[in-house]
Design a protein around this motif. Structure first.
Motif, short mmCIF file in Angstrom:
data_model
loop_
_atom_site.label_atom_id
_atom_site.label_comp_id
_atom_site.label_asym_id
_atom_site.label_seq_id
_atom_site.Cartn_x
_atom_site.Cartn_y
_atom_site.Cartn_z
N HIS A 7 5.12 8.07 -9.03
CA HIS A 7 4.03 7.39 -8.48
C HIS A 7 2.82 7.09 -9.32
O HIS A 7 3.57 6.79 -10.27
N LYS A 8 2.11 6.06 -8.42
CA LYS A 8 2.26 4.72 -9.36
C LYS A 8 0.90 5.33 -10.10
O LYS A 8 0.46 5.16 -11.66
N GLU A 9 0.17 6.68 -9.58
CA GLU A 9 -0.84 6.59 -10.20
C GLU A 9 -0.94 7.70 -11.58
O GLU A 9 -1.04 7.82 -12.70
N SER A 10 0.13 8.78 -11.21
CA SER A 10 -0.18 9.34 -12.11
C SER A 10 1.72 9.59 -13.07
O SER A 10 1.95 10.45 -13.52
N ASN A 11 2.53 8.69 -12.72
CA ASN A 11 4.10 8.32 -12.81
C ASN A 11 4.61 9.53 -12.90
O ASN A 11 5.53 10.16 -13.62
N GLN A 12 4.21 10.96 -11.76
CA GLN A 12 5.40 12.10 -11.58
C GLN A 12 6.17 10.91 -10.78
O GLN A 12 6.44 9.70 -10.06
N SER A 50 6.62 14.49 4.42
CA SER A 50 4.97 14.10 5.27
C SER A 50 4.14 14.07 4.35
O SER A 50 3.28 14.60 4.06
N ILE A 51 4.73 12.74 3.29
CA ILE A 51 3.81 12.51 2.43
C ILE A 51 3.47 10.51 2.95
O ILE A 51 3.48 10.19 4.13
N GLU A 52 2.05 11.45 3.12
CA GLU A 52 1.02 10.43 3.85
C GLU A 52 0.64 9.23 3.17
O GLU A 52 0.19 8.38 3.81
N ASP A 53 0.32 8.98 2.31
CA ASP A 53 -0.45 7.71 1.70
C ASP A 53 1.27 7.28 0.34
O ASP A 53 1.21 7.13 -0.30
N SER A 54 2.56 6.79 1.25
CA SER A 54 4.12 6.28 0.56
C SER A 54 3.13 5.33 0.12
O SER A 54 4.08 4.86 -0.80
N LYS A 55 2.08 3.92 0.09
CA LYS A 55 2.00 2.75 -0.85
C LYS A 55 1.66 3.45 -2.52
O LYS A 55 1.22 2.78 -2.84
N LEU A 56 1.83 5.01 -2.36
CA LEU A 56 1.30 5.24 -3.99
C LEU A 56 2.57 5.51 -4.53
O LEU A 56 2.72 5.77 -5.88
N TRP A 57 3.33 5.51 -4.09
CA TRP A 57 5.03 4.82 -4.15
C TRP A 57 5.76 4.09 -4.46
O TRP A 57 5.50 3.50 -3.60
N GLU A 58 6.34 3.87 -5.56
CA GLU A 58 7.03 2.99 -6.05
C GLU A 58 8.46 3.26 -6.73
O GLU A 58 9.05 4.69 -6.92
N LEU A 59 9.23 1.97 -6.53
CA LEU A 59 10.47 2.65 -7.25
C LEU A 59 10.47 2.20 -8.68
O LEU A 59 10.45 1.68 -9.16
N LEU A 60 11.39 3.15 -8.58
CA LEU A 60 12.16 3.09 -10.65
C LEU A 60 13.56 3.12 -10.82
O LEU A 60 14.19 4.09 -10.62
N GLU A 61 14.29 2.01 -11.63
CA GLU A 61 15.33 2.15 -12.36
C GLU A 61 15.54 3.43 -13.48
O GLU A 61 15.10 2.55 -14.31
N LEU A 62 15.92 3.77 -13.18
CA LEU A 62 16.66 5.14 -14.57
C LEU A 62 18.22 4.80 -14.90
O LEU A 62 18.81 3.99 -14.06
N THR A 63 18.70 5.08 -16.01
CA THR A 63 20.29 4.80 -16.37
C THR A 63 20.86 6.19 -15.54
O THR A 63 20.03 7.06 -15.83
N GLU A 64 21.90 6.34 -15.50
CA GLU A 64 22.47 7.24 -14.94
C GLU A 64 22.84 8.38 -15.82
O GLU A 64 22.16 9.75 -15.41
#
Length: 100
Positions: A7-12, A50-64
């Motif tokens: 989540h772009k705002e909360s970092n969740q 059912s996420i209404e505002d999908s623009k608030l989510w972005e991809l994050l790359e993690l290690t395994e």
């Protein structure tokens, strides 16, 4: 390396009930193995949740290892939420209710 939703705002990090290879349900971190798959699958997945505002989510790359730690920290408990700490490039867990 795996890609998760942040989540772009909360970092969740996005967590939900998933199904493993043995067809057993568990509470974990949604991820994709490849960036192309993540980019293509992000929108349809969020809509299916059912996420209404999908623009608030972005991809994050993690290690395994970081991805494994996500699910270890969740303990299969939907009352727990995960947050990305950008400064330390690590995951922290919170017992508050999930925003997703």
């Amino acid at each position: 390396m795996p890609f998760v939703l942040k989540h772009k705002e909360s970092n969740q990090l996005f967590t939900c009930t998933l199904v493993n290879g043995y067809k057993l349900a568990y509470y974990g971190t949604k991820y994709w193995d490849y960036e192309d798959d993540a980019a293509e699958g992000q929108q349809p997945f969020l809509e299916s949740q059912s996420i209404e505002d999908s623009k608030l989510w972005e991809l994050l790359e993690l290690t395994e290892n970081q991805l494994k730690m996500c699910n270890v920290k969740l303990k299969n408990d939907p009352r727990l939420s995960l947050y990305w700490d950008e400064a330390n490039r690590s995951i922290r867990v919170d017992a508050s209710q999930s925003e997703s």
